[in-house]
Design an enzyme around this catalytic site. Structure first.
Site, short mmCIF file in Angstrom:
data_model
loop_
_atom_site.label_atom_id
_atom_site.label_comp_id
_atom_site.label_asym_id
_atom_site.label_seq_id
_atom_site.Cartn_x
_atom_site.Cartn_y
_atom_site.Cartn_z
N SER A 1 51.77 23.67 24.57
CA SER A 1 51.54 24.34 25.76
C SER A 1 50.94 23.39 26.14
O SER A 1 50.10 22.34 25.86
CB SER A 1 50.38 25.30 25.65
OG SER A 1 51.07 26.43 25.02
N HIS B 1 55.25 27.35 28.72
CA HIS B 1 56.98 26.96 28.25
C HIS B 1 57.67 26.17 28.80
O HIS B 1 57.91 27.83 29.48
CB HIS B 1 56.22 27.58 27.00
CG HIS B 1 55.67 27.37 26.39
ND1 HIS B 1 55.93 26.07 25.08
CD2 HIS B 1 54.44 27.15 26.13
CE1 HIS B 1 55.21 25.93 23.70
NE2 HIS B 1 53.57 26.54 24.71
N TYR C 1 53.93 35.22 17.00
CA TYR C 1 53.28 36.38 17.82
C TYR C 1 53.81 36.98 18.79
O TYR C 1 53.70 38.66 19.49
CB TYR C 1 51.63 35.83 18.66
CG TYR C 1 51.71 34.75 19.34
CD1 TYR C 1 52.08 34.73 20.77
CD2 TYR C 1 51.36 33.42 19.45
CE1 TYR C 1 52.62 33.83 21.58
CE2 TYR C 1 51.01 32.33 20.47
CZ TYR C 1 51.53 32.38 21.39
OH TYR C 1 52.19 32.13 21.95
N GLU C 2 54.97 36.23 19.31
CA GLU C 2 56.10 36.75 20.40
C GLU C 2 56.66 37.81 20.03
O GLU C 2 57.86 38.21 20.10
CB GLU C 2 56.92 35.40 20.66
CG GLU C 2 56.26 34.68 21.87
CD GLU C 2 57.37 33.69 21.94
OE1 GLU C 2 57.57 33.68 22.97
OE2 GLU C 2 56.48 32.66 22.00
N ALA D 1 49.09 22.61 20.69
CA ALA D 1 47.84 22.33 21.56
C ALA D 1 47.31 23.32 20.47
O ALA D 1 47.31 24.45 19.75
CB ALA D 1 47.85 23.65 22.75
N MET E 1 48.34 27.97 16.76
CA MET E 1 49.59 28.93 16.17
C MET E 1 51.02 28.24 16.35
O MET E 1 51.92 29.86 16.47
CB MET E 1 49.46 29.82 17.49
CG MET E 1 47.67 30.73 17.41
SD MET E 1 48.09 31.40 19.16
CE MET E 1 46.26 31.66 19.03
N SER E 2 51.26 27.21 15.99
CA SER E 2 52.95 26.82 16.27
C SER E 2 52.88 25.76 14.95
O SER E 2 52.38 25.99 14.12
CB SER E 2 52.59 26.26 17.97
OG SER E 2 52.45 25.40 17.71
N HIS F 1 43.67 30.85 26.75
CA HIS F 1 44.52 30.26 26.99
C HIS F 1 44.75 29.49 28.75
O HIS F 1 45.02 28.38 28.69
CB HIS F 1 46.06 31.25 27.55
CG HIS F 1 47.51 30.74 27.29
ND1 HIS F 1 48.09 29.58 26.12
CD2 HIS F 1 48.30 30.75 28.26
CE1 HIS F 1 49.02 29.51 26.48
NE2 HIS F 1 49.36 29.68 28.38
#
Ligand code: HPA
Length: 272
Positions: free
Chosen positions: A29, A60, A84-85, A112, A210-211, A246
């Site tokens: 991000s 993104h 989460y998508e 991030a 989160m990634s 965000h």
């Protein structure tokens, strides 16, 4: 099972014939700017690549670029899948395995992240030395695809020791302050509670995001060498009085990207 990766590879090679990337870059991000350093770049939208899924997150871009970074043939992904998508293991397996099939040897991941230390504030860079998977999920669940790697494999040195040494010395040479630490991955999409952050800290985590972890799992399974850096975009929940957004992540990500870009370019100079 992972036919999509073979189809994607063929399609990408058709867009830039006789180009074999050695370095893969995944930009998190706010870090997309780094892709602009590629020379002789060819850019392809994810929507056109078989098995690649357009991202839904602002910050993104959802494009793959092929070009030279400091002379090193590089493939750059601007956009990744987050659980989460909606769980989409196939998408993650496809884009990582496509990099492998294209010829990538080293995968440089960026993200991030929130910091768990007061003395590592927004704007800092942290090289990931290890991770903890708190996503309650794993992209390799299901039948194993032996074409890419074995059913069981070790994660002792998921983050390549030699590459970490190179990156550390590059940072020193460039006077870039690069901390090191353990990244804990959570599902999101909400940020954590202060209690969760206290718990993660007591477990030995240094940054939270989160990634990345699902990508590292797939990449290690197929033998890619990993180096990864978190751009710290905030102190984690409960560590100050600021509400997390965000937009802040993107803002601080973009600022960190300038230094991160220098670090990555310096890193390419030291590659064998
Ligand atoms: N938590 C989780 N993911 C994040 C954070 C955070 O504080 N900052 C940027 N990504």
């Amino acid at each position: 099972m992972t036919e999509a990766a073979f189809k994607a590879k063929t399609f990408i090679q058709q867009q830039k014939p006789n180009f074999t990337p050695k370095l893969g870059l995944i930009l998190g991000s706010g870090l997309s700017e780094i892709a602009n350093s590629l020379e002789d770049a060819t850019t392809i939208s994810y929507g056109d690549i078989p098995g690649f899924i357009q991202t839904t997150i602002s910050g993104h871009a959802g494009v793959l670029s092929l070009g030279y970074l400091n002379g090193v043939p590089t493939v750059c992904l601007q956009g990744r899948k987050h659980y989460y998508e909606g769980f989409n293991d196939e998408a993650i397996k496809t884009y990582i395995r496509t990099l492998k099939l294209l010829g990538v040897d080293i995968l440089f991941l960026t993200n991030a992240a929130g910091s768990l230390h007061q003395d590592v504030p927004a704007g800092s860079l942290m090289m990931i030395t290890d991770h903890m998977n708190f996503q309650g999920h794993n992209p390799l669940i299901g039948p194993n695809d032996e074409a890419f790697g074995p059913r069981f494999f070790g994660m002792e040195e998921a983050y390549d020791v030699d590459l970490r040494e190179i990156l550390t010395s590059v940072a020193q040479d460039l006077s870039i302050h690069l901390t090191q630490g353990v990244y804990v991955s959570v599902l999101g999409p909400m940020f954590e509670t202060p209690a969760e952050i206290r718990a993660f800290r007591s477990l030995g985590a240094d940054a939270v995001g989160m990634s990345t972890v699902s990508e590292v799992i797939v990449a290690r399974h197929c033998g890619l060498r990993i180096v990864a850096v978190s751009a710290i975009t905030n102190l984690a929940a409960g560590m100050n009085n600021e509400a997390l957004t965000h937009e802040d992540t993107l803002y601080h990500g973009q600022k960190a990207a300038i230094v991160l870009q220098k670090l990555i370019v310096g890193f390419t100079q030291e590659l064998p």
